[in-house]
Design a protein around this motif. Structure first.
Motif, PDB file in Angstrom:
ATOM      1  N   LYS A 376       0.859  -1.185   0.000  1.00 61.81           N
ATOM      2  CA  LYS A 376       0.000   0.000   0.000  1.00 61.81           C
ATOM      3  C   LYS A 376       0.889   1.227   0.000  1.00 61.81           C
ATOM      4  CE  LYS A 376      -4.114   1.821   2.361  1.00 61.81           C
ATOM      5  NZ  LYS A 376      -5.031   1.617   3.519  1.00 61.81           N
ATOM      6  N   GLY A 379      -1.262   7.417  -3.056  1.00 66.05           N
ATOM      7  CA  GLY A 379      -1.747   7.255  -4.418  1.00 66.05           C
ATOM      8  C   GLY A 379      -1.453   8.424  -5.346  1.00 66.05           C
ATOM      9  N   LEU A 418      -4.623  -3.820  -8.870  1.00 68.38           N
ATOM     10  CA  LEU A 418      -4.480  -2.473  -8.315  1.00 68.38           C
ATOM     11  C   LEU A 418      -5.841  -1.952  -7.892  1.00 68.38           C
ATOM     12  CD1 LEU A 418      -2.265   0.378  -9.626  1.00 68.38           C
ATOM     13  CD2 LEU A 418      -4.705   0.799  -9.383  1.00 68.38           C
ATOM     14  N   ARG A 419      -5.867  -1.282  -6.756  1.00 72.09           N
ATOM     15  CA  ARG A 419      -7.098  -0.674  -6.250  1.00 72.09           C
ATOM     16  C   ARG A 419      -6.815   0.760  -5.820  1.00 72.09           C
ATOM     17  NH1 ARG A 419     -10.037  -2.441  -0.574  1.00 72.09           N
ATOM     18  NH2 ARG A 419     -11.688  -0.862  -0.559  1.00 72.09           N
ATOM     19  N   HIS A 420      -7.401   1.708  -6.535  1.00 69.27           N
ATOM     20  CA  HIS A 420      -7.357   3.109  -6.117  1.00 69.27           C
ATOM     21  C   HIS A 420      -8.397   3.316  -5.020  1.00 69.27           C
ATOM     22  CE1 HIS A 420      -4.764   4.674  -9.343  1.00 69.27           C
ATOM     23  NE2 HIS A 420      -5.431   3.898 -10.183  1.00 69.27           N
ATOM     24  N   HIS A 429      -5.722   9.832  -1.093  1.00 67.76           N
ATOM     25  CA  HIS A 429      -5.716   8.778  -2.110  1.00 67.76           C
ATOM     26  C   HIS A 429      -4.600   7.797  -1.780  1.00 67.76           C
ATOM     27  CE1 HIS A 429      -4.686   7.745  -6.602  1.00 67.76           C
ATOM     28  NE2 HIS A 429      -5.246   6.731  -5.988  1.00 67.76           N
ATOM     29  N   ILE A 431      -3.162   3.615  -2.739  1.00 72.25           N
ATOM     30  CA  ILE A 431      -3.233   2.529  -3.716  1.00 72.25           C
ATOM     31  C   ILE A 431      -2.814   1.235  -3.033  1.00 72.25           C
ATOM     32  CG2 ILE A 431      -2.266   1.550  -5.830  1.00 72.25           C
ATOM     33  CD1 ILE A 431      -1.941   4.345  -6.924  1.00 72.25           C
ATOM     34  N   MET A 433      -2.015  -2.698  -3.984  1.00 73.52           N
ATOM     35  CA  MET A 433      -1.731  -3.449  -5.207  1.00 73.52           C
ATOM     36  C   MET A 433      -0.992  -4.737  -4.928  1.00 73.52           C
ATOM     37  SD  MET A 433       1.140  -1.035  -6.992  1.00 73.52           S
ATOM     38  CE  MET A 433       2.088   0.126  -6.026  1.00 73.52           C
TER      39      MET A 433
END
Length: 463
Positions: A376, A379, A418-420, A429, A431, A433
């Motif tokens: 993590k 972002g 991947l997750r925003h 933000h 991320i 992943m």
């Protein structure tokens, strides 16, 4: 990533637009109602998914109403990165489900809107029943742009394929047919490499070969640091260091030799039966012998090429661990399935010996044979599935030789999931992943014999 003066802290973002377009034509702004936005990418799936967690004070579910055939426009950017914007205003999301609905006050409720690319909806609604001929990369583009099929206006990034073939789509869904194209494609630029993937990112649709992804430059360097020194939004001194810092990480899986052997990653055998000539050919795959046939993210195998038994066999010397039988029909050079009255047999056959063993091995390798890390980070809108990033992780336990970093888990990794995560209450933000590595930067140094220790044979007792 160059940090602009326009950004105040790592993870800052701007929600420029978030609107809900109902089936009745009513438009509702959600930018003040949404409390979390999640955007999901996966190299193994053909469409982007998104979820919006909504605090609803106006009972939009009933008043609009929300029935699962709405559209959502969304636009998010990282300040200072004008060229890298998540923009779903012209090409929007489709709402397909309302879930997790619950009352939180007399006049408010919380629920989740599940969104998906409209192209994925069109895929399940339509069938393709048509013959195509040409390079598989060109056929892919035709299906994606066809107004009667997927009809996408999004960008399409394609790695050109090598051979001309003829296909017949037997009344199947477009993405299922594209799956056949992906399976039998060989790269024009990278020595017929069969490792193609079809997926969607926030940049558009991708029909990419793994060698091409590996050839791209790294999109960022990330270092695991002590949790206590992570900067907060009030500490704006070193944004570069903040963006490089890994907030959380975990080594989720190591190689699974048992499954890798049984599934054909380490060794496999193909029997290709020619229906036209009534004969067959045999082809074998050996993890070590074929390791450098196509692109790798690093130079050296994850497994050690050392004898494991008294016969001198390595892990790759067992092709009968997995046996494939695949039919074809060719006259020795060309496919005999399709005949042209003017030119005769001109199309290539399925070429299973070029792709089947290597592609199946790569599929298993991605699942069970790679070095894998979950992490993590702060972002930005610049990262997507299929990008390379560079990791430096601290060593766990005692150090032998003085190194303070995890040498096997060092260097370039490929983003596969991947997750925003956009948190509206914190305006942050992040991320989350999954990244993998199919090779290592260091070669094993074998000091002693590593074959299986065995004693004398035991007794056989029959009673």
């Amino acid at each position: 990533m160059a940090i602009s003066d326009g950004i105040q802290y790592a993870g800052e973002y701007k929600l420029l637009e978030c609107n809900l377009l109902s089936s009745t034509g009513v438009v509702a702004r959600l930018d003040t109602s949404v409390i979390e936005i999640n955007i999901f990418e996966n190299i193994s799936t053909q469409g982007i998914m998104c979820s919006l967690v909504i605090v609803d004070n106006n009972n939009l579910v009933m008043n609009m109403p929300i029935v699962g055939q709405e559209f959502v426009t969304l636009k998010i950017k990282t300040p200072g990165l004008d060229d890298d914007v998540i923009d779903y205003t012209e090409n929007c999301f489709s709402v397909y489900k309302v879930s997790a609905r619950q009352d939180v006050a007399n006049s408010a409720q919380v629920y989740e809107l599940s969104l998906i690319s409209p192209e994925s909806i069109r895929n399940v609604n339509k069938r393709v029943s048509k013959s195509y001929e040409g390079e598989t990369s060109d056929i892919f583009v035709k299906i994606m742009r066809d107004e009667k099929l997927i009809n996408t206006n999004k960008d399409i990034i394609v790695d050109k394929t090598s051979s001309v073939k003829k296909y017949v789509a037997p009344n199947t869904r477009p993405y299922s047919f594209i799956g056949n194209l992906v399976r039998e494609s060989g790269s024009y630029q990278y020595s017929d490499s069969p490792h193609y993937f079809f997926y969607e990112t926030t940049r558009g649709y991708q029909f990419r070969v793994l060698d091409s992804l590996y050839a791209e430059p790294s999109k960022g360097e990330f270092v695991a640091s002590e949790p206590g020194i992570i900067d907060t939004p009030s500490k704006v001194g070193n944004l570069e260091e903040d963006f490089r810092r890994i907030l959380e990480f975990g080594i989720t899986q190591s190689s699974d030799t048992f499954i890798s052997s049984a599934a054909g990653l380490l060794g496999s055998n193909l029997i290709k039966y020619n229906i036209f000539h009534k004969n067959y050919t045999k082809h074998t795959f050996n993890y070590f012998d074929n390791f450098k046939d196509f692109g790798r993210i690093d130079e050296n195998p994850i497994y050690n090429q050392t004898p494991i038994d008294e016969f001198g066999n390595t892990l790759g010397d067992f092709p009968d661990a997995k046996i494939y039988v695949h039919p074809t029909s060719n006259d020795g050079t060309h496919s005999s399935n399709h005949y042209n009255t003017d030119t005769g047999y001109t199309y290539t056959d399925n070429g299973a010996e070029k792709w089947l063993l290597s592609r199946r091995a790569k599929s298993i390798e991605f699942l069970r044979g790679c070095l894998s890390v979950q992490l993590k980070i702060h972002g930005t809108t610049t990262l997507s599935v299929g990008d390379k990033i560079n990791l430096t992780l601290p060593i766990t336990g005692k150090t032998h030789g003085g190194s303070e970093i995890e040498t096997n888990y060092q260097g370039d990794f490929l983003i596969t999931k991947l997750r925003h995560i956009f948190n509206q209450s914190e305006r942050r933000h992040t991320i989350a992943m999954s990244v993998i590595k199919d090779s290592t930067p260091f070669e094993y140094s074998n000091a002693f014999d590593s074959s299986e220790p065995k004693g004398s044979k035991g007794q056989t007792i029959i009673q």
